[in-house]
Design a protein around this motif. Structure first.
Motif, PDB file in Angstrom:
ATOM      1  N   GLY B  17     -89.413  60.649  17.067  1.00  0.00           N
ATOM      2  CA  GLY B  17     -90.378  61.100  17.847  1.00  0.00           C
ATOM      3  C   GLY B  17     -91.830  61.220  17.161  1.00  0.00           C
ATOM      4  N   ASP B  18     -91.747  60.747  15.695  1.00  0.00           N
ATOM      5  CA  ASP B  18     -93.026  60.960  15.092  1.00  0.00           C
ATOM      6  C   ASP B  18     -94.037  60.105  15.510  1.00  0.00           C
ATOM      7  OD1 ASP B  18     -92.302  63.115  13.411  1.00  0.00           O
ATOM      8  OD2 ASP B  18     -91.720  61.885  11.658  1.00  0.00           O
ATOM      9  N   SER B  41     -89.069  48.351   8.774  1.00  0.00           N
ATOM     10  CA  SER B  41     -88.528  48.745   9.911  1.00  0.00           C
ATOM     11  C   SER B  41     -87.713  49.892  10.033  1.00  0.00           C
ATOM     12  CB  SER B  41     -87.714  47.326  10.179  1.00  0.00           C
ATOM     13  OG  SER B  41     -86.329  47.508   9.643  1.00  0.00           O
ATOM     14  N   LYS B  42     -87.206  50.468   8.863  1.00  0.00           N
ATOM     15  CA  LYS B  42     -86.439  51.555   8.880  1.00  0.00           C
ATOM     16  C   LYS B  42     -87.295  52.714   9.356  1.00  0.00           C
ATOM     17  CE  LYS B  42     -83.253  51.874   6.091  1.00  0.00           C
ATOM     18  NZ  LYS B  42     -82.966  52.006   4.809  1.00  0.00           N
ATOM     19  N   GLU B  48     -88.404  55.554  16.501  1.00  0.00           N
ATOM     20  CA  GLU B  48     -87.873  55.214  17.693  1.00  0.00           C
ATOM     21  C   GLU B  48     -86.405  55.809  18.297  1.00  0.00           C
ATOM     22  OE1 GLU B  48     -88.361  51.051  18.163  1.00  0.00           O
ATOM     23  OE2 GLU B  48     -90.566  51.155  18.050  1.00  0.00           O
ATOM     24  N   GLY B  49     -85.960  56.760  17.196  1.00  0.00           N
ATOM     25  CA  GLY B  49     -84.663  57.305  17.667  1.00  0.00           C
ATOM     26  C   GLY B  49     -83.393  56.340  17.532  1.00  0.00           C
ATOM     27  N   VAL B 110     -78.810  53.533  10.626  1.00  0.00           N
ATOM     28  CA  VAL B 110     -79.897  53.156  11.324  1.00  0.00           C
ATOM     29  C   VAL B 110     -79.874  51.972  11.730  1.00  0.00           C
ATOM     30  CG1 VAL B 110     -82.664  52.830  10.957  1.00  0.00           C
ATOM     31  CG2 VAL B 110     -81.151  54.585   9.442  1.00  0.00           C
ATOM     32  N   LEU B 111     -80.264  51.800  13.161  1.00  0.00           N
ATOM     33  CA  LEU B 111     -79.989  50.286  13.865  1.00  0.00           C
ATOM     34  C   LEU B 111     -81.574  49.568  13.585  1.00  0.00           C
ATOM     35  CD1 LEU B 111     -78.104  51.399  16.865  1.00  0.00           C
ATOM     36  CD2 LEU B 111     -77.252  50.918  14.517  1.00  0.00           C
ATOM     37  N   LEU B 112     -81.683  48.491  13.757  1.00  0.00           N
ATOM     38  CA  LEU B 112     -82.868  47.904  14.007  1.00  0.00           C
ATOM     39  C   LEU B 112     -83.629  48.090  15.157  1.00  0.00           C
ATOM     40  CD1 LEU B 112     -82.085  44.010  13.058  1.00  0.00           C
ATOM     41  CD2 LEU B 112     -82.781  45.797  11.606  1.00  0.00           C
TER      42      LEU B 112
END
Lengths: 362, 362
Positions: B17-18, B41-42, B48-49, B110-112
């Protein structure tokens, strides 16, 4: 901390025997210790006389080019149409072995430098000895890559710094140890240099300033450390070439059973894989019952001692000579499907007294 | 012309949410129009959660990770040991689908980002609309590649500039038209950004200044244009996987002759390829004499009209049932070797009155 990437214009046309150190030092009197020079391999090749004469056009040119390519090729990796991806004698995997017809007269081809790490070391040494400049040198070239469109510049040779930056063993702020993070920084530096070389006409050298705190005398093996051994590479052959290798392997399948018991699920998958293509009535049975198998095996002539499994094949009946040949082709289909599952097999006559027409020792 | 590469420190930990635009604009008040932002990307994924909860360790963690990997995988490209090279739903070919366990708590992966081009466009739009900054944005990640050791950063998404710089059609000073020189400049920019991000702890954003004269509203398709279609790629499958595919193809070889005459040299190569593995006495003959062939063909039951060639197989004599099966396996070996040479075949009974035991229509 910040980096600057600076072009070195004014080097002009380079020809055989030219003194690259002098050309660069003259064109860039502003060079400083710790700068990283990104030098396009083409001017290194030209200075070193790595040029061959070829006809300007026609089929003679194509034939001459093919001959040069064969000389520069250690092994062919993949081909399609006119595209030839090969591994060079250095170990680089590149289209056309890096042979280039651009930025050179129409009757010459430019080959890669014979030993780009040595070229980088020589240029670095000349700049240090004759111009008191302590810089790192990267010899760069343009390469394609699988899976991604567009080319990037990467390093063929390096001196004065390590090709890889190793983050292994470092701990992130969450306490995780970083794995597998050897960064090919010389490739990133070569690409960064290309950004400015590609935007300026006739700029064969770029300088990255601010990256190195100091050069290193120990190059850590040069850019040769970036070359992955084909035996370790998951993509050592083109897909079509590897498929053809699989077909050739199938044609010359070794006749021998496995040393460990075959996974029944793998055997079942192999039988299922050929079910649609074998003659109607042909049936294959994996004998998994130890007692039954022991009895059958005892009557098979030449049963190999190390064999751990038995698979029976039944041809449709009645059967004539042509049907038996056809059945044999089906047995070989199954053996190939077993091989695709990693299950070796040996063809044997059927057990005495059984209704089977063939037997495979697994 | 010169480029600068500048770090953006002070962004700190990013959570779901940042507002990345606010974080970046606050950390880098010195940003200018035309700057290229290289964003790891991380932090985009985190904002984006795109995180999943997994156990911190043990077999449960491995199982959960495998499940996440399966969800992120469109197709498996190559595997060896624990290594999984897959193509993601975006089309990227990456180890473990880019799933990352570093720089995140031990119970999360963490996913792309779901759509990195869209993420880049959104960040660019937010910086323009809310901070009056006209910058290009690259979302970057670290990837391995075939043939070369070490990883480099490349672009997953881009906005405000084209992913490729096209030199095709340009003429060099020697009058040669440049061929095949679409440079993947966003990959080179991503790598250039990594050079400074990798040297500074906790710097997820770098700025390349001086590269763009102006941003472009037309992104030209984003970083998605860098994804090469697997059907066009010479390395769409790992070598071992492609070999296994070749074996499976051999097991299920189609039974049908070719539409064009088989090259006699290719047929000779196929016969030679299996010569060492067939039973002693088994012989294969490619009948190339038109008149002889016409006579033999007339007596083969079911000769397919489109067949253009005839190949006879002779089993060693005398021959019993088991020998005929064995001969059949040898015929199938030859058919497979022919297929490896691109020569299709169909198995038929031998011509009436001939000494052959089988016949292949080519």
């Amino acid at each position: 901390m910040r980096l600057e990437i600076l072009p070195v214009p004014g080097i002009g046309d380079v020809t055989e025997g030219d003194d690259l150190a002098a050309l660069i030092a003259t064109a860039a009197p502003w060079l400083r210790d710790g700068d990283v020079l990104v030098v396009t391999s083409k001017i290194v090749s030209k200075a070193e006389g790595r040029l061959v004469d070829v006809p300007a056009d026609g089929p003679e040119r194509l034939a001459a080019r093919d001959e040069v390519l064969a000389t520069e090729t250690a092994r062919v990796v993949a081909t399609r149409g006119a595209t030839r991806i090969v591994q060079t004698h250095h170990g680089f995997v590149m289209a056309s072995a890096g042979i280039d017809a651009s930025n050179v007269g129409k009757t010459r081809l430019v080959l890669l430098p014979t030993d780009p790490d040595a070229s980088a070391r020589a240029l670095r040494a000349a700049l240090r000895e004759r111009y008191e400049l302590d810089v790192a040198v990267i010899i760069s070239d343009t390469m394609g890559r699988p899976w991604r469109n567009g080319l990037t510049d990467v390093a063929l040779g390096v001196a004065g710094m390590s090709a890889l930056r190793d983050h292994r063993g470092e701990i992130d702020p969450y306490g995780n140890e970083l794995q597998l993070t050897q960064m090919a920084v010389v490739d990133e530096l070569a690409g960064a240099g290309e950004l400015i070389k590609g935007k300026c006409d006739q700029v064969p050298v770029a300088v990255v300033r601010g990256y190195l705190a100091a050069t290193r005398t120990d190059d850590g093996g040069g850019a040769a450390t970036l070359i992955r051994d084909a035996a370790m590479d998951l993509f050592s052959l083109g897909t079509a070439e590897a498929k053809a290798a699989g077909l050739r392997e199938a044609a010359t399948l070794t006749d021998g059973p496995g040393a460990t018991p075959a996974d029944p699920a793998a055997v079942a998958r192999a039988i299922a894989a050929v079910a649609e293509v074998v003659a109607p009535g042909t049936a294959f049975t994996h004998v998994t019952d130890d007692e039954v198998r022991a009895g059958l095996v005892a009557s098979v002539p030449g049963w190999p001692e190390q064999a751990t499994g038995l698979l029976l094949g039944a041809a449709p009946t009645p059967i004539d000579r042509a049907d038996l040949v056809r059945f044999g082709t089906d047995v070989q289909r199954l053996r190939t499907a077993l091989a695709a599952e990693g299950v070796p097999s040996a063809l044997l006559p059927p057990p005495a007294g059984s209704t089977a027409s063939a037997c495979l020792a697994l």
